[in-house]
Motif scaffolding. Structure first.
Motif, mmCIF file in Angstrom:
data_model
loop_
_atom_site.group_PDB
_atom_site.id
_atom_site.type_symbol
_atom_site.label_atom_id
_atom_site.label_comp_id
_atom_site.label_asym_id
_atom_site.label_seq_id
_atom_site.Cartn_x
_atom_site.Cartn_y
_atom_site.Cartn_z
ATOM 1 N N THR A 62 3.106 26.175 58.316
ATOM 2 C CA THR A 62 2.371 27.429 58.448
ATOM 3 C C THR A 62 2.909 28.489 57.488
ATOM 4 O O THR A 62 4.040 28.397 56.993
ATOM 5 C CB THR A 62 2.460 27.975 59.877
ATOM 6 O OG1 THR A 62 3.813 28.361 60.135
ATOM 7 C CG2 THR A 62 2.019 26.914 60.892
ATOM 8 N N ALA B 55 3.797 31.339 58.381
ATOM 9 C CA ALA B 55 4.940 31.955 59.063
ATOM 10 C C ALA B 55 6.222 31.180 58.773
ATOM 11 O O ALA B 55 7.296 31.769 58.591
ATOM 12 C CB ALA B 55 4.681 32.021 60.565
ATOM 13 N N ASN C 242 7.276 31.971 55.218
ATOM 14 C CA ASN C 242 7.830 33.319 55.132
ATOM 15 C C ASN C 242 9.230 33.389 55.740
ATOM 16 O O ASN C 242 10.117 34.074 55.216
ATOM 17 C CB ASN C 242 6.910 34.308 55.832
ATOM 18 C CG ASN C 242 7.335 35.741 55.594
ATOM 19 O OD1 ASN C 242 7.490 36.179 54.453
ATOM 20 N ND2 ASN C 242 7.553 36.480 56.672
ATOM 21 N N LYS C 243 9.428 32.672 56.846
ATOM 22 C CA LYS C 243 10.747 32.652 57.487
ATOM 23 C C LYS C 243 11.796 32.063 56.543
ATOM 24 O O LYS C 243 12.896 32.619 56.396
ATOM 25 C CB LYS C 243 10.694 31.835 58.773
ATOM 26 C CG LYS C 243 12.039 31.746 59.498
ATOM 27 C CD LYS C 243 11.940 30.869 60.739
ATOM 28 C CE LYS C 243 13.325 30.735 61.392
ATOM 29 N NZ LYS C 243 13.283 29.838 62.584
#
Length: 277
Positions: free
Chosen positions: A4, A6, A9-10
């Motif tokens: 994902t 997310a 980005n993490k």
């Protein structure tokens, strides 16, 4: 498994690597963050190996003097291009290199680079990580230290040249002002040693041979070449050893005389000049 935005980005927040690099690493690691981080680190090592011979003509020089003024450190963190030298990650890494040097009181480059950081990995590992992120060579090009009764530092306005000057026999006086003047002298005039006794023997021999050849080209008798060359060598010492150089702000005195005028017995016992490019 699906990767994902997310997740990407993490990983980007944790490593500082680019979005596409993070996505590729997570995909290859099948979503395992630890494996993805290792993939990114290996990418940094590949870049480090590939660009090991590349020239590093840009970067930043930083200096630090201890609170008691008795020890100083200067580091040069180098990279390949000027834009990289301006980015926050590179500048922050330079600060980390200096803070590590100060915190550990390291005195040589190998020890400095091997020093563990907060995550347990070495300073060199963090440098390699940045290489993977920016795609070019990054290197601690110089790391020098000076200890004396009083140490003064100077960083040139371009941020790519730094000097440390160590002075002794201060007699308790604050000699910061004259120290700054001498540091700027070193920056501009590039002395090769403190005085003639500190000049490397190979340099002395080279200057003698140059002097002989110059005299020979001028048609001087062969029997006179050695004497003429030694005369030229004395001129070399005057121009290229710090204590014998004329003070750039007042050519009527040498640096040794300037120091003596400032405080009886005051002298420079060590200096380091570090530059990039």
């Amino acid at each position: 498994m699906a990767i994902t935005a997310a997740d990407v980005n993490k990983l980007r927040q944790e490593t500082g690597a680019g979005m596409m690099d993070c996505k590729k690493a997570l995909t290859e690691a099948e979503g395992n963050f630890d494996k993805a981080k290792e993939i990114l680190r290996k990418q940094g090592q590949k870049i480090a190996d590939k660009r090991a011979d590349n020239a590093t003509a840009e970067g930043i020089v930083l200096a630090h003097v201890s609170s008691d003024g008795k020890s100083g450190k200067v580091i040069a963190l180098a990279c390949e291009t000027e834009p990289v030298s301006k980015v926050a990650d590179f500048q922050n890494l330079a600060m980390t290199v200096m803070s590590t040097a100060v915190a550990t009181d390291a005195t040589d480059k190998a020890t400095l680079l091997a020093t563990p950081q907060a995550d347990g990995r070495s300073l060199q590992d963090h440098i390699t990580d940045l290489m993977g992120k920016i795609g070019e060579k990054v290197d601690v090009a110089s790391f020098e230290t000076v200890s004396a009764d009083q140490v003064v530092s100077y960083i040139h306005s371009n941020g790519k040249l730094g000097v440390l000057v160590g002075m002794t026999n201060t007699n308790g006086a604050d000699v910061t002002e004259v120290g700054k003047d001498i540091a700027m002298q070193i920056a501009a005039m590039k002395p090769v040693a403190l005085d003639k006794d500190g000049v490397d023997a190979t340099i002395v021999q080279r200057e003698i041979e140059i002097g002989k050849e110059q005299a020979r080209q001028e048609g001087k008798p062969e029997a006179m070449l050695e004497k003429i060359a030694l005369g030229k060598l004395n001129k070399f010492y005057k121009d290229n050893t710090l204590l014998n150089q004329e003070f750039v702000k007042d050519s009527s005195v040498t640096i040794a005389q300037l120091l003596e005028k400032t405080s009886k017995g005051l002298t420079v016992t060590a200096f380091k000049r570090v530059s990039i490019g």
